[in-house]
Design an enzyme around this catalytic site. Structure first.
Site, PDB file in Angstrom:
ATOM      1  N   GLU A 186      -1.205  -0.925  -4.068  1.00 33.38           N
ATOM      2  CA  GLU A 186      -2.383   0.109  -3.560  1.00 33.38           C
ATOM      3  C   GLU A 186      -2.286   1.361  -3.551  1.00 33.38           C
ATOM      4  O   GLU A 186      -1.142   1.809  -3.275  1.00 33.38           O
ATOM      5  CB  GLU A 186      -3.002  -0.640  -2.612  1.00 33.38           C
ATOM      6  N   HIS A 234     -12.235  -2.204   1.561  1.00 31.42           N
ATOM      7  CA  HIS A 234     -11.302  -1.464   2.276  1.00 31.42           C
ATOM      8  C   HIS A 234     -11.913  -1.392   3.657  1.00 31.42           C
ATOM      9  O   HIS A 234     -13.243  -0.619   3.843  1.00 31.42           O
ATOM     10  CB  HIS A 234     -11.034  -0.339   1.652  1.00 31.42           C
ATOM     11  N   ASP A 266       0.722  -1.188   0.029  1.00 29.78           N
ATOM     12  CA  ASP A 266       0.050  -0.233   0.008  1.00 29.78           C
ATOM     13  C   ASP A 266       0.883   1.360  -0.195  1.00 29.78           C
ATOM     14  O   ASP A 266       1.376   1.559   0.975  1.00 29.78           O
ATOM     15  CB  ASP A 266      -0.963   0.078   1.160  1.00 29.78           C
ATOM     16  N   GLU A 287     -10.296   3.435  -2.125  1.00 30.05           N
ATOM     17  CA  GLU A 287     -10.684   3.210  -0.771  1.00 30.05           C
ATOM     18  C   GLU A 287     -11.480   4.620  -0.178  1.00 30.05           C
ATOM     19  O   GLU A 287     -12.521   4.621   0.598  1.00 30.05           O
ATOM     20  CB  GLU A 287      -9.494   3.171   0.058  1.00 30.05           C
TER      21      GLU A 287
END
Length: 179
Positions: free
Chosen positions: A83, A159, A52, A109
């Site tokens: 991500e 998410h 991420d 998200e």
């Protein structure tokens, strides 16, 4: 997090039988590569590793070119996904990154409603959409986003960061989404 602490965390995940682990990157390319390499070495090839980059609302997000450079540098580590490689609303940037690497790209998200996700889908910018019921408009809206993602051949992964209520809301729609 110091590298030794990260390594211990990954060893614990490996020992506890985790089949997938997500880690944070986005500090600097050399720093990130060292950490991803260490995690992949500890976890081995059978554990899915996700990275991420946390660029969605970063005050200094990667440009698409920087995200491509990072993604290409990470290709040999067999990431399950990268991500948030770009600012949350940089749909063209996401599309450019996705076209420029073999690392699957995830995001969304902090996107709201099907409207925001349509920008990603129209540009073929995501491999995995990550709606969050607490941000995207609730459980029903996440189901609509998942259905729209399915039409575009995009997988979804909820998410869910924060409280147990957030996790429960996201599990509610994720268990019935076909993709």
């Amino acid at each position: 997090q110091p590298l030794d602490d990260l390594k211990r965390e990954m060893q614990d995940h490996q020992k506890n039988g985790f089949r997938a682990v997500k880690m944070r990157i986005g500090v600097g390319l050399d720093h990130d590569l060292e950490r991803v390499a260490a995690c992949r070495e500890i976890l081995g090839p059978d554990v899915k590793l996700m990275a991420d980059a946390v660029m969605g609302h970063n005050p200094s997000p990667w440009t698409a070119a920087e995200a491509v450079r990072a993604a290409r540098s990470l290709e040999s580590y067999d990431l399950f996904w990268l991500e948030e490689p770009c600012f949350a609303a940089d749909y063209e940037g996401y599309a450019h990154v996705r076209r420029s690497t073999n690392v699957p790209i995830s995001g969304g998200e902090s996107s709201c409603m099907t409207y925001d996700f349509k920008h990603f889908f129209d540009r073929n910018a995501l491999d995995i959409a990550q709606p969050d019921a607490c941000q995207a408009g609730g459980i029903l809206e996440c189901l609509k986003i998942a259905a729209l993602a399915d039409v575009h051949g995009v997988k979804v992964a909820p998410h869910a960061w924060g409280t147990s209520i957030t996790v429960a809301a996201n599990l509610a729609w994720a268990f019935v989404a076909r993709n």
